[in-house]
Design a protein around this motif. Structure first.
Motif, short mmCIF file in Angstrom:
data_model
loop_
_atom_site.label_atom_id
_atom_site.label_comp_id
_atom_site.label_asym_id
_atom_site.label_seq_id
_atom_site.Cartn_x
_atom_site.Cartn_y
_atom_site.Cartn_z
N GLY A 1 0.80 -1.22 0.00
CA GLY A 1 0.00 0.00 0.00
C GLY A 1 0.82 1.27 0.00
O GLY A 1 0.32 2.34 -0.31
N TYR A 2 2.10 1.15 0.36
CA TYR A 2 3.05 2.26 0.24
C TYR A 2 4.19 1.80 -0.66
O TYR A 2 4.69 0.67 -0.51
CB TYR A 2 3.64 2.66 1.59
N GLY B 1 -5.03 1.12 -4.08
CA GLY B 1 -5.78 0.62 -5.21
C GLY B 1 -5.42 -0.81 -5.57
O GLY B 1 -4.35 -1.32 -5.19
N LEU B 2 -6.28 -1.45 -6.34
CA LEU B 2 -6.08 -2.84 -6.74
C LEU B 2 -4.80 -3.02 -7.54
O LEU B 2 -4.08 -4.00 -7.35
CB LEU B 2 -7.28 -3.33 -7.54
N ALA B 3 -4.48 -2.08 -8.44
CA ALA B 3 -3.28 -2.22 -9.26
C ALA B 3 -2.03 -2.23 -8.40
O ALA B 3 -1.09 -3.00 -8.66
CB ALA B 3 -3.21 -1.08 -10.28
N GLU C 1 -1.75 -5.68 -6.67
CA GLU C 1 -1.28 -6.75 -7.55
C GLU C 1 0.21 -6.59 -7.87
O GLU C 1 0.95 -7.58 -7.91
CB GLU C 1 -2.11 -6.77 -8.82
N ARG C 2 0.66 -5.35 -8.09
CA ARG C 2 2.09 -5.13 -8.35
C ARG C 2 2.93 -5.49 -7.14
O ARG C 2 3.93 -6.22 -7.25
CB ARG C 2 2.33 -3.67 -8.74
N ASP D 1 6.07 -11.62 -3.44
CA ASP D 1 6.16 -13.06 -3.73
C ASP D 1 7.51 -13.42 -4.32
O ASP D 1 8.07 -14.48 -4.01
CB ASP D 1 5.04 -13.44 -4.71
N ALA D 2 8.07 -12.52 -5.15
CA ALA D 2 9.38 -12.79 -5.76
C ALA D 2 10.48 -12.88 -4.71
O ALA D 2 11.48 -13.59 -4.90
CB ALA D 2 9.71 -11.70 -6.77
#
Length: 323
Positions: free
Chosen positions: A98-99, A118-120, A123-124, A130-131
């Motif tokens: 979120g930040y 936001g959703l984008a 997801e980013r 995860d990486a």
């Protein structure tokens, strides 16, 4: 839930977690950073410092480690430590989205982080986390919800978070600002398919800022794990900045002001994990003494007189310089 693993830790310090906000990046708002970190804040120096802290924390029974996308390279540092410590399979890892960190590894940047719920962005940043952490990530939290955050009403985002929860990830949120209690209660009402979405809440609570206490008790009663951040009020409750009342109680207990301040938070029946934000191994050791501080009713009453109006508290926090 992954937090059940904390019950298997071997010492009472499983109720204290280690947050890496102060050591995952060269600049932060905690008081005393010049003394704590010195001049060498290179990536290599901060990585080594972080790994030393993680080693010391794990050796003393700490099992929850807290990072965030905006904490510089905190996820990277923690991931490398986990890869080198296969014995630490009982660690619970929480991160936040979120930040976005924007300081470029500088303590003098004009802007250190940018907020977007936001959703984008989710997801980013979920892909970025995860990486680095992969299946070692247990908890993913929305970073610093406030009552006006679109994340409280974005049904598409809620659906994506619920999908992640179905795949085994615990979904939570953190709060900031003078209206933390309102935010907590609003988040408790968020459901997907008539099921509560959030399983954890992380809020600022300390002897200066107690306004979220009743709402955190409600969250605990609703089944959420409560994580407490900023128990040291960004260094305001540590020597030499601690108020005289706290210094007096610390002298009576023969422990440091930091241990007493954290012990007051640990006494709250709803507090599941209380974060240490230590920047040095010595600070961490002193923080962990909180588990042996036995505060009596008179001492707790005196510490209770330190509570500030939340608006004044957050206004002062907002003026703390990044350094």
């Amino acid at each position: 839930m992954p937090f059940a693993r904390l019950a298997t830790a071997t010492t009472p310090t499983c109720h204290i977690g280690l947050g890496l906000a102060a050591v995952g990046r060269p600049g932060y708002i905690n008081l005393g950073r010049d003394r704590d970190l010195g001049e060498d804040r290179s990536v290599e120096a901060m990585r080594e410092r972080t790994h030393d802290l993680l080693d010391a924390a794990y050796a003393q029974g700490v099992r929850y480690f807290d990072v965030a996308r905006s904490y510089g390279r905190s996820e990277e540092f923690l991931a490398a430590w986990l890869a080198a410590r296969p014995d630490a399979d009982d660690v619970v890892v929480g991160s936040k989205w979120g930040y976005t960190y924007t300081a470029g590894w500088s303590a003098e940047a004009e802007r250190h982080e940018v907020k977007d719920h936001g959703l984008a962005t989710y997801e980013r940043q979920r892909a970025e986390t995860d990486a680095l952490l992969g299946d070692r990530l247990d908890l993913y939290q929305i970073h610093s919800l406030t009552p006006d955050s679109p994340a409280l009403t974005d049904k598409e985002l809620h659906a994506k978070l619920a999908e992640a929860a179905e795949r085994g990830l615990t979904v939570g949120f953190s709060t900031s600002g003078p209206a933390q209690a309102d935010t907590i209660r609003a988040a408790l009402a968020v459901t997907v398919d008539d099921k509560p979405l959030f399983r954890t809440v992380q809020s600022t609570y300390n002897v200066l800022e107690t306004s979220a206490g009743p709402a955190l008790a409600e969250a605990h009663d609703a089944g959420l794990t409560v994580i407490v951040k900023e128990g040291m009020a960004n260094g305001r409750l540590a020597e030499p900045h601690a108020p005289d009342v706290l210094k007096g109680v610390a002298e009576e207990t023969t422990q440091g002001c930091d241990a007493v301040a954290l012990a007051a938070v640990l006494r709250q029946p709803w507090a599941g994990v209380v974060l240490s934000g230590a920047a040095t191994v010595t600070q961490l050791g002193s923080n962990l003494h909180a588990t042996v501080v036995d505060l009596d009713d008179d001492q707790l009453t005196r510490l209770g007189t330190l509570a500030e109006d939340p608006r004044a508290y957050w206004e002062r926090r907002g003026r703390l310089p990044w350094h």
